[in-house]
Design a protein around this motif. Structure first.
Motif, PDB file in Angstrom:
ATOM      1  N   ARG A  57       0.893  -1.164   0.063  1.00 52.77           N
ATOM      2  CA  ARG A  57       0.100   0.173  -0.110  1.00 52.77           C
ATOM      3  C   ARG A  57       0.910   1.187  -0.109  1.00 52.77           C
ATOM      4  O   ARG A  57       0.466   2.208  -0.775  1.00 52.77           O
ATOM      5  CB  ARG A  57      -0.960   0.019   1.306  1.00 52.77           C
ATOM      6  N   ARG A  58       1.914   1.189   0.827  1.00 50.50           N
ATOM      7  CA  ARG A  58       2.817   2.467   0.729  1.00 50.50           C
ATOM      8  C   ARG A  58       3.482   2.649  -0.421  1.00 50.50           C
ATOM      9  O   ARG A  58       3.398   3.743  -1.074  1.00 50.50           O
ATOM     10  CB  ARG A  58       3.929   2.269   1.739  1.00 50.50           C
ATOM     11  N   ILE A  77       1.974   1.887  -3.216  1.00 53.88           N
ATOM     12  CA  ILE A  77       1.184   2.625  -4.236  1.00 53.88           C
ATOM     13  C   ILE A  77       0.606   4.173  -3.921  1.00 53.88           C
ATOM     14  O   ILE A  77       0.793   4.990  -4.892  1.00 53.88           O
ATOM     15  CB  ILE A  77      -0.240   1.849  -4.059  1.00 53.88           C
ATOM     16  N   LEU A  78       0.939   4.438  -2.707  1.00 50.01           N
ATOM     17  CA  LEU A  78       0.468   5.550  -2.245  1.00 50.01           C
ATOM     18  C   LEU A  78       1.651   6.626  -2.503  1.00 50.01           C
ATOM     19  O   LEU A  78       1.557   7.759  -2.419  1.00 50.01           O
ATOM     20  CB  LEU A  78       0.002   5.902  -0.778  1.00 50.01           C
ATOM     21  N   GLN A  79       2.951   6.156  -2.304  1.00 53.43           N
ATOM     22  CA  GLN A  79       4.187   6.809  -2.357  1.00 53.43           C
ATOM     23  C   GLN A  79       5.225   6.261  -3.381  1.00 53.43           C
ATOM     24  O   GLN A  79       5.996   5.554  -2.986  1.00 53.43           O
ATOM     25  CB  GLN A  79       4.894   6.907  -0.872  1.00 53.43           C
TER      26      GLN A  79
END
Length: 185
Positions: free
Chosen positions: A116-117, A119-121
């Motif tokens: 997730r990290r 994807i978000l960053q």
């Protein structure tokens, strides 16, 4: 999913309920009912079946692990899965499989958070808060491992199984080193 199929499913659930009322101690029958609920996407009923089965068979690691697995992987509820694993460990504290499955679940959750990290960053921008977060760097899995070793200090095959479990997940080098250090002592 015709009305006839729905009726057959409802009737099958009723038969299982009656049989389990009469043969509560038959763990195999509980497991068959759980499999039936899974096969027919009866999520609401499955939660109740797991609760009833665990109330009657609390010393069954298989049921605790299955319930936690269902909560985490099917329902997406890591909090409930953790609670189930912790309760199962309280009851079955000397069962290496309970610890190993909890350890693997925490490694999976860490990997999910790292994904997730990313994807978000995109581009690997990392904040200090994320680097310090135990969920990202497998600290919770390390606590599970430490507790298993504390409870069963002489079980070397269990430690090797923990090491093997790390092999299925990226970024577990620090945890692998910790396990290897414990094996050398």
């Amino acid at each position: 999913s015709s009305p006839a199929n729905h009726h057959i499913e409802r009737h099958t659930h009723l038969i299982f309920k009656r049989a389990l009322r009469k043969f509560k101690s038959d763990k195999r029958m509980w497991l068959q009912y759980i499999d039936y609920c899974k096969a027919h996407d009866s999520s609401k009923r499955l939660g109740a079946v797991y609760a009833d089965a665990l109330a009657l068979h609390p010393s069954s690691p298989e049921l605790w692990i299955g319930a936690a697995d269902w909560e985490y992987f099917t329902q997406g509820n890591v909090k409930a899965a953790r609670a189930l694993m912790q309760s199962g460990i309280r009851v079955n504290g000397m069962c290496p499989d309970m610890y190993l499955q909890y350890f693997s679940m925490e490694l999976h959750f860490s990997q999910k958070l790292r994904g997730r990290r990313e994807i978000l960053q995109p581009g690997g921008i990392r904040g200090a808060a994320m680097d310090d977060d135990g969920a990202y760097n497998c600290d919770v899995a390390g606590v599970v491992y430490d507790e298993a070793v504390r409870r069963m200090p002489d079980d070397l095959s269990m430690r090797l199984r923990f090491l093997e479990a790390c092999g299925g997940f990226p970024q577990t080098e620090r945890l692998k080193g910790r396990i290897l250090d414990g094996l050398e002592r």
